[in-house]
Design an enzyme around this catalytic site. Structure first.
Site, PDB file in Angstrom:
ATOM      1  N   ASN A 117       0.836  -1.201   0.000  1.00  0.00           N
ATOM      2  CA  ASN A 117       0.000   0.000   0.000  1.00  0.00           C
ATOM      3  C   ASN A 117       0.871   1.251   0.000  1.00  0.00           C
ATOM      4  OD1 ASN A 117      -2.157  -1.698   0.154  1.00  0.00           O
ATOM      5  ND2 ASN A 117      -2.945  -0.929   2.103  1.00  0.00           N
ATOM      6  N   LYS A 174       0.256   2.051 -44.559  1.00  0.00           N
ATOM      7  CA  LYS A 174       0.314   0.723 -43.943  1.00  0.00           C
ATOM      8  C   LYS A 174      -1.034   0.033 -44.057  1.00  0.00           C
ATOM      9  CE  LYS A 174       3.940   1.843 -40.588  1.00  0.00           C
ATOM     10  NZ  LYS A 174       4.310   1.909 -39.158  1.00  0.00           N
TER      11      LYS A 174
END
Length: 331
Positions: free
Chosen positions: A54, A209
């Site tokens: 934590n 592309k």
């Protein structure tokens, strides 16, 4: 100016919230550089991690009614960086800060901006919701991978651009930069490439592309002329450098004389540094939105350069604090 107007102006100045800048752990060098440009000290805060993993954050000075800016980039470990930022925002609101602005130079989850596969989360929106729920009143960021992520926020967002920084860098590298060609590695980068080409008064080209699967994209053609010319490849970020290698190889195969690369975010994960070290380029530059350690610069064989965007962030913070226009920074 009348006495009454002078009095009211003085009273307004006295009521203005103090400017306070703090930083998480992800990119403290950039935060310190921003403060140096602003002429203010970097605020004191501590972050600790308990044995159960934590995190706890603690401000070591008063934030009451302050105009608080928290600098935290989403770099490795990204989840810790996000959690630390949310805790810092929440703690600042609990400490009665007047306004809290999250300064996120690199918002990595901007890549997750759409549902392009079944049963997945649109994480860019989720993280935006979390930051707002934590209490962020405003967001300041730079070069989102997907500009539409701006719309995920219900609070004001100031979206800075590194285009001026990149173009000035190219001009410094190549005296006759206007005779070169700016190359966009794909259609999604063409707007950015076009802006930089206008700033350089240079040529423009693009690689077309084709997506052949959900995970594979292959180049089809280079649109434009790069033969015998200096090529400037621009993009928003470099992660593993796989796309960069592909783009450079295409430019070289089409007769490019020299190749320079500049991106906003140099993430450089996995094999990126090894790939850049073996790449046929003169230089690969990125901004300091993500901290690049000296070890990576050495491993890249002197090909890496880091461009400073702290003055731009400092100007934006100053304008936000005083209520001036941020859009003037793009002129």
């Amino acid at each position: 100016m009348s006495v009454s107007n002078r009095t009211s102006s003085a009273a307004l100045e006295s009521r203005r919230s103090p400017l306070l800048v703090f930083a998480g752990q992800s990119n403290r060098p950039l935060a310190q550089a921003i403060c140096d440009n602003l002429g203010v000290p970097l605020g004191h805060s501590t972050t600790e991690k308990f044995t159960n993993d934590n995190i706890i954050v603690h401000y070591e000075e008063s934030l009451r009614e302050g105009d608080v800016f928290i600098v935290q980039t989403f770099s490795t470990p990204v989840s810790d960086s996000i959690m630390e930022l949310m805790l810092m925002i929440d703690a600042a609101k609990s400490a009665s800060a007047g306004r809290v602005t999250a300064v996120i130079p690199y918002y990595s989850y901007a890549r997750s901006d759409k549902k392009d596969s079944p049963r997945i989360s649109i994480a860019g929106r989720l993280v935006a919701d979390l930051l707002q729920e934590a209490g962020a009143d405003r967001i300041l960021t730079m070069t989102l991978h997907s500009p539409q992520v701006h719309g995920f926020f219900k609070v004001p967002v100031d979206h800075l651009s590194a285009d001026l920084v990149l173009s000035e860098h190219f001009k410094g590298c190549v005296p006759n930069a206007n005779e070169g060609v700016v190359l966009a590695p794909d259609a999604g980068s063409i707007k950015r490439a076009s802006r930089i080409a206008r700033l350089l008064d240079s040529g423009l080209a693009m690689i077309d592309k084709e997506r052949v699967s959900d995970t594979e994209v292959v180049p089809r053609a280079l649109i434009g002329d790069v033969e015998g010319k200096t090529v400037f490849i621009v993009d928003d970020e470099i992660s593993t450098a796989g796309s960069l290698v592909e783009t450079v190889n295409i430019a070289r195969s089409m007769g490019a004389r020299d190749v320079y690369v500049a991106v906003t975010h140099g993430v450089y994960t996995g094999p990126a540094i090894a790939r850049i070290a073996g790449l046929d380029v003169t230089q690969v530059a990125s901004c300091n939105t993500v901290h690049v350690p000296d070890s990576k610069i050495r491993e890249a064989g002197g090909k890496l350069a880091v461009l400073d965007v702290a003055p731009l962030f400092a100007s934006a913070i100053s304008n936000i604090h005083t209520g001036a226009s941020v859009s003037t920074l793009f002129s």
